[in-house]
Scaffold this motif. Structure first.
Motif, PDB file in Angstrom:
ATOM      1  N   VAL A   1      15.509  81.527 -36.871  1.00 60.69           N
ATOM      2  CA  VAL A   1      16.809  80.907 -37.226  1.00 60.69           C
ATOM      3  C   VAL A   1      17.285  81.222 -38.379  1.00 60.69           C
ATOM      4  CG1 VAL A   1      17.462  78.290 -37.851  1.00 60.69           C
ATOM      5  CG2 VAL A   1      15.956  78.075 -36.036  1.00 60.69           C
ATOM      6  N   LEU A   2      15.899  81.263 -39.538  1.00 63.38           N
ATOM      7  CA  LEU A   2      16.554  82.344 -40.574  1.00 63.38           C
ATOM      8  C   LEU A   2      17.014  83.286 -40.510  1.00 63.38           C
ATOM      9  CD1 LEU A   2      13.312  80.263 -42.556  1.00 63.38           C
ATOM     10  CD2 LEU A   2      15.622  79.601 -42.665  1.00 63.38           C
ATOM     11  N   GLU A   3      17.107  84.436 -39.503  1.00 65.09           N
ATOM     12  CA  GLU A   3      17.268  85.237 -39.715  1.00 65.09           C
ATOM     13  C   GLU A   3      18.558  85.331 -39.405  1.00 65.09           C
ATOM     14  OE1 GLU A   3      16.019  87.130 -36.161  1.00 65.09           O
ATOM     15  OE2 GLU A   3      13.928  87.230 -36.772  1.00 65.09           O
TER      16      GLU A   3
ATOM     17  N   ASN B   1      21.702  91.277 -54.327  1.00 62.81           N
ATOM     18  CA  ASN B   1      20.466  92.225 -53.817  1.00 62.81           C
ATOM     19  C   ASN B   1      19.779  91.977 -52.592  1.00 62.81           C
ATOM     20  OD1 ASN B   1      21.768  92.687 -57.030  1.00 62.81           O
ATOM     21  ND2 ASN B   1      20.159  90.980 -57.988  1.00 62.81           N
ATOM     22  N   GLY B   2      20.481  92.165 -51.751  1.00 62.71           N
ATOM     23  CA  GLY B   2      20.392  91.628 -50.289  1.00 62.71           C
ATOM     24  C   GLY B   2      20.839  90.383 -49.912  1.00 62.71           C
ATOM     25  N   ILE B   3      20.501  89.273 -50.754  1.00 58.66           N
ATOM     26  CA  ILE B   3      20.685  88.172 -50.547  1.00 58.66           C
ATOM     27  C   ILE B   3      22.382  87.609 -50.243  1.00 58.66           C
ATOM     28  CG2 ILE B   3      20.222  86.033 -50.897  1.00 58.66           C
ATOM     29  CD1 ILE B   3      18.351  87.087 -53.296  1.00 58.66           C
ATOM     30  N   PRO B   4      22.207  87.290 -48.382  1.00 64.53           N
ATOM     31  CA  PRO B   4      23.147  87.262 -47.920  1.00 64.53           C
ATOM     32  C   PRO B   4      23.983  86.084 -48.602  1.00 64.53           C
ATOM     33  CG  PRO B   4      21.823  86.689 -46.448  1.00 64.53           C
ATOM     34  CD  PRO B   4      20.785  87.404 -47.059  1.00 64.53           C
ATOM     35  N   LEU B   5      25.073  85.328 -49.244  1.00 70.58           N
ATOM     36  CA  LEU B   5      26.042  84.643 -50.123  1.00 70.58           C
ATOM     37  C   LEU B   5      26.911  84.113 -48.635  1.00 70.58           C
ATOM     38  CD1 LEU B   5      25.720  85.694 -53.463  1.00 70.58           C
ATOM     39  CD2 LEU B   5      23.871  84.536 -52.380  1.00 70.58           C
TER      40      LEU B   5
ATOM     41  N   LYS C   1      31.458  82.139 -59.013  1.00 73.64           N
ATOM     42  CA  LYS C   1      31.802  83.852 -59.534  1.00 73.64           C
ATOM     43  C   LYS C   1      30.697  85.111 -59.212  1.00 73.64           C
ATOM     44  CE  LYS C   1      30.790  85.865 -64.599  1.00 73.64           C
ATOM     45  NZ  LYS C   1      31.839  86.815 -64.757  1.00 73.64           N
ATOM     46  N   ILE C   2      29.155  84.402 -58.914  1.00 73.35           N
ATOM     47  CA  ILE C   2      28.596  85.743 -58.158  1.00 73.35           C
ATOM     48  C   ILE C   2      28.811  85.908 -57.009  1.00 73.35           C
ATOM     49  CG2 ILE C   2      26.424  85.795 -57.391  1.00 73.35           C
ATOM     50  CD1 ILE C   2      25.093  84.635 -59.800  1.00 73.35           C
ATOM     51  N   LEU C   3      29.561  84.899 -56.382  1.00 74.12           N
ATOM     52  CA  LEU C   3      30.256  85.246 -55.020  1.00 74.12           C
ATOM     53  C   LEU C   3      31.052  86.193 -54.821  1.00 74.12           C
ATOM     54  CD1 LEU C   3      29.632  83.987 -52.147  1.00 74.12           C
ATOM     55  CD2 LEU C   3      31.027  82.098 -52.655  1.00 74.12           C
ATOM     56  N   PHE C   4      32.278  85.553 -55.941  1.00 69.44           N
ATOM     57  CA  PHE C   4      33.742  86.259 -55.840  1.00 69.44           C
ATOM     58  C   PHE C   4      33.585  87.781 -56.365  1.00 69.44           C
ATOM     59  CE2 PHE C   4      36.674  87.935 -58.729  1.00 69.44           C
ATOM     60  CZ  PHE C   4      37.832  87.663 -57.236  1.00 69.44           C
ATOM     61  N   GLU C   5      32.748  87.860 -56.901  1.00 68.76           N
ATOM     62  CA  GLU C   5      32.367  89.319 -57.844  1.00 68.76           C
ATOM     63  C   GLU C   5      30.951  89.482 -56.968  1.00 68.76           C
ATOM     64  OE1 GLU C   5      30.997  88.517 -62.024  1.00 68.76           O
ATOM     65  OE2 GLU C   5      32.498  88.161 -62.426  1.00 68.76           O
ATOM     66  N   SER C   6      30.708  89.543 -56.649  1.00 73.92           N
ATOM     67  CA  SER C   6      29.711  90.342 -55.172  1.00 73.92           C
ATOM     68  C   SER C   6      30.411  91.149 -54.220  1.00 73.92           C
ATOM     69  CB  SER C   6      28.680  89.956 -54.628  1.00 73.92           C
ATOM     70  OG  SER C   6      28.373  89.252 -55.683  1.00 73.92           O
ATOM     71  N   TRP C   7      32.174  90.118 -53.583  1.00 73.61           N
ATOM     72  CA  TRP C   7      32.871  90.390 -52.798  1.00 73.61           C
ATOM     73  C   TRP C   7      33.635  92.134 -52.460  1.00 73.61           C
ATOM     74  CZ3 TRP C   7      38.682  89.300 -52.660  1.00 73.61           C
ATOM     75  CH2 TRP C   7      39.206  89.165 -51.531  1.00 73.61           C
TER      76      TRP C   7
ATOM     77  N   TYR D   1      16.330  81.654 -52.500  1.00 71.71           N
ATOM     78  CA  TYR D   1      16.131  81.872 -51.060  1.00 71.71           C
ATOM     79  C   TYR D   1      14.727  82.465 -50.978  1.00 71.71           C
ATOM     80  CZ  TYR D   1      17.394  85.489 -47.305  1.00 71.71           C
ATOM     81  OH  TYR D   1      17.644  85.860 -46.914  1.00 71.71           O
ATOM     82  N   ALA D   2      14.071  83.083 -51.538  1.00 67.13           N
ATOM     83  CA  ALA D   2      11.978  83.599 -51.298  1.00 67.13           C
ATOM     84  C   ALA D   2      11.820  82.811 -50.694  1.00 67.13           C
ATOM     85  CB  ALA D   2      11.720  84.508 -52.579  1.00 67.13           C
ATOM     86  N   LYS D   3      11.825  81.237 -51.131  1.00 73.52           N
ATOM     87  CA  LYS D   3      11.117  79.883 -50.908  1.00 73.52           C
ATOM     88  C   LYS D   3      11.067  80.030 -49.623  1.00 73.52           C
ATOM     89  CE  LYS D   3       9.866  78.303 -55.419  1.00 73.52           C
ATOM     90  NZ  LYS D   3      10.476  76.616 -56.113  1.00 73.52           N
ATOM     91  N   ILE D   4      12.323  79.807 -49.635  1.00 79.36           N
ATOM     92  CA  ILE D   4      12.845  79.496 -48.012  1.00 79.36           C
ATOM     93  C   ILE D   4      12.923  80.957 -46.955  1.00 79.36           C
ATOM     94  CG2 ILE D   4      15.193  79.715 -46.374  1.00 79.36           C
ATOM     95  CD1 ILE D   4      16.599  78.140 -49.087  1.00 79.36           C
ATOM     96  N   MET D   5      12.579  81.616 -47.816  1.00 82.55           N
ATOM     97  CA  MET D   5      12.128  82.961 -46.334  1.00 82.55           C
ATOM     98  C   MET D   5      10.399  82.417 -46.188  1.00 82.55           C
ATOM     99  SD  MET D   5      14.688  84.721 -45.061  1.00 82.55           S
ATOM    100  CE  MET D   5      15.701  82.920 -45.767  1.00 82.55           C
TER     101      MET D   5
END
Length: 664
Positions: free
Chosen positions: A382-384, A508-512, A570-576, A622-626
């Motif tokens: 599911v987490l994939e 940094n490889g984390i999907p947002l 801000k991070i979401l927009f600038e990483s887009w 994110y690391a804790k969730i994974m």
């Protein structure tokens, strides 16, 4: 505890206090230490977990009878009730197999009600005890078929008997340490509730289940209690004649005597009348003074005397020097008056640090509910497909167990009426701004067009409101939009994007992922190759608590929920994609006025360390969730999932206002 070990009769022990609130922590400590107690505080049947569970079952059946599959958000909750005997692990397996992200969900089966009725599907899920799930499905279908064919009292009696609730009660162990949770009280609560239903039906022979639920809801709203009726001797509240410590207020202790009495928390603020501002004091005739006393202080003094004189052999009067916050406390003047004449001396009692730590440890026991970890590979599947949004981030920070149920298992949760109202307000603004962008002159439509768009969306969502709440929200929303337009429309920008849905964004490889209500561009939003700045706007119809915008501090290490949301955006927009625009500021724009009639706009300018802090927080979470670190709850009393799992008590909804306000 020592008295109980020595065989001292607990019925001859009383703890007397001024107010019920003083004894809540003591009750919890006694319960967890297994020391039986009884309290004379009135018990509201409607507050007891057993009756709340029964109410949830009735609400589900009513919802499904009126509109099939509309009670899905209640079904998962009632499947946890102990009298259905369904293993939590089996529920987790069901949830994962029905999750759209699992890749195992049937193409045409999206409803829990259908899923639990199909034996082949249950077998495929690999349940340890599928018979319990099948039995529940059969019971629910049978009750739905009888909903319209019998009176409300008869219908509820059939539910009590056929659900296994009554059988479960009668099978429970006797001699529970608490009369509040024992077999006796649960049976009395059930008797009281059924008697209440019969009385209501006798007053209104045509009463429906919908009407009964409405009556109970109104009782809750108006704080009307349904007092438990005792059909057995109140002197023996527990099966087997178990003795219990008596917890009672000074008022309710009148006329009673005990061998040993403990007067608890004898400080000024609890036992003496509160001082009132002299500007608001008015003289009353002698006949209207409190209990015939000429002085309220004198009335409290006599009450303290009553409490003292309940002791036949031993009296212990105690008070703390400081409260939990370290603030000095003043003992009541009644102790000072007592000391000279009685030739008594104060003795300072110091509790050993080990004893205090031990009591604190007991109070913490089971305060954080936990569930058994599920199959690691199945959860990982599911987490994939999981992308982190600001709502899932905040949900995990608030309570990892809530994240597990709602984001991993994806159990049905219905949006609150407040969130649905906010959605309609957002929709009206989005469509109004889109009309401006399609207009050649980039002119905004008039305010009544925004109101029209709001009314259309509210009509579409009418089924998610109660009739009274729909009319109230419909009226207030129109007023809010007109006022918001009048106050802010003259300054609205033309170069904007609205309700921008960001997908496939990585940091940094984390999907947002996320949806930003409005992005104001300093340049053209269509030319991403140019450089410029943007201002992020998020609409709110909820709390205007300034604390939600605070930056991280030692006391609040994660900052406020709104502050996290804006920096996340801000991070979401600038990483887009690849563009040169940078988000330099953001605001929370409230769509409803404050007490002064002003529509607040709370703006923040991003500081250099904001992005770095939020990036670290995103990475850590994110690391804790994974790593699947979400099987233990927060234990907070206002957490709906923790409260449900800890006590199996009813909660109004599993939706959380603070998370819904993030609206992504």
């Amino acid at each position: 505890e020592a008295m109980m070990r020595k065989g001292f009769p607990l019925d001859e022990v009383a703890v007397i206090y001024a107010r019920h609130q003083q004894v809540s922590r003591l009750m919890e400590l006694l319960q967890k230490k297994g020391i039986p107690y009884r309290t004379r505080r009135a018990v509201n049947v409607l507050d007891l977990p057993l009756i709340q569970n029964l109410r949830t079952l009735l609400e589900y059946l009513q919802a499904e009878f009126v509109k099939p599959y509309s009670g899905e958000h209640l079904l998962f909750r009632l499947m946890h009730f102990t009298f259905f005997d369904i293993r939590p692990h089996d529920l987790a397996r069901l949830a994962l197999h029905l999750s759209p992200d699992s890749g195992q969900a049937p193409a045409r089966r999206h409803f829990w009600r259908d899923a639990i009725a199909e034996r082949a599907f249950l077998k495929k899920c690999g349940l340890k005890k599928p018979a319990a799930v099948t039995a529940l499905s059969g019971f629910l279908e049978a009750m739905l078929s009888e909903h319209a064919n019998c009176s409300v009292p008869a219908f509820i009696e059939r539910i009590v008997n056929r659900s296994g609730l009554l059988r479960h009660l009668l099978r429970s162990k006797k001699g529970q340490p608490l009369p509040q949770g024992g077999v006796y009280q649960n049976l009395q609560a059930l008797y009281t509730f059924l008697d209440f239903v019969k009385n209501e039906a006798s007053r209104n022979p045509r009463m429906t289940l919908a009407r009964l639920l409405e009556i109970i809801e109104n009782m809750d709203a108006n704080r009307l209690s349904l007092a438990i009726r005792q059909s057995a001797s109140p002197a023996s509240p527990q099966e087997g004649g178990t003795q219990a410590v008596n917890l009672l207020t000074a008022h309710s202790s009148k006329g009673l005597e005990f061998r040993t009495v403990f007067l608890l928390d004898c400080v000024k603020e609890q036992w003496e009348p509160a001082k009132r501002n002299g500007n608001y004091q008015f003289p009353f005739p002698d006949t209207l003074t409190l209990s015939g006393e000429t002085d309220e202080m004198e009335a409290r003094r006599r009450l303290f005397y009553v409490a003292m004189t309940r002791a036949k052999e031993g009296l212990h009067i105690s008070y703390a020097a400081q409260n939990d916050d370290g603030k000095e406390l003043q003992r009541t003047a009644f102790i000072d008056e007592l000391l000279p004449g009685a030739k008594l001396e104060l003795r300072q009692a110091a509790m050993p640090a080990a004893a205090i730590a031990g009591a604190q440890a007991v109070l913490l026991m089971e305060s954080k509910p936990a569930v058994e970890p599920f199959d690691r590979e199945a959860v990982q599947a599911v987490l994939e497909n999981f992308s982190l949004s600001v709502s899932s981030l905040n949900k995990y920070l608030r309570c990892p167990l809530s994240f597990y149920y709602e984001n991993v298992l994806q159990v049905p949760v219905v949006a609150s009426e407040a969130a649905t109202f906010g959605f309609a307000m957002h929709h009206a603004l989005q469509r109004g701004f889109e009309q401006m962008m399609l207009n050649k002159a980039h002119l905004y439509p008039p305010p009544e067009e925004f109101v029209r768009l709001f009314k259309m969306e509210m009509e579409r969502l009418r089924g998610l409101f109660s009739p009274k709440e729909f009319e109230r929200r419909l009226g207030s929303g129109q007023d809010f939009l007109r006022g918001y337009y009048s106050a802010l429309a003259p300054a609205w920008p033309r170069e904007v994007q609205v309700e921008k849905n960001f997908k496939n964004v990585e940091m940094n490889g984390i999907p947002l992922t996320g949806v930003i209500d409005r992005i104001d561009f300093s340049g053209s939003p269509d030319d991403l190759k140019s450089s410029g700045t943007v201002h992020i706007v998020d609409y709110k119809t909820g709390s205007q608590d300034a604390a939600k915008l605070r930056r991280p501090s030692e006391q609040y290490p994660h900052g406020g929920a709104y502050w996290r949301q804006l920096v996340f955006y801000k991070i979401l927009f600038e990483s887009w994609r690849h563009h040169q625009f940078r988000a330099t500021s953001a605001e929370i724009s409230y769509l409803q006025p404050d007490a002064k009639g002003i529509f607040p706009r709370k703006t923040i300018a991003f500081e250099p360390g904001d992005t770095a802090f939020m990036r670290d927080l995103i990475t850590e979470t994110y690391a804790k969730i994974m790593r699947q670190e979400f099987y233990e709850g927060c234990g907070e009393p206002d957490c709906s999932w923790c409260s449900f799992l800890h006590r199996q008590g009813q909660v109004d909804t599993f939706s959380e206002a603070e998370i819904e306000e993030l609206d992504d």
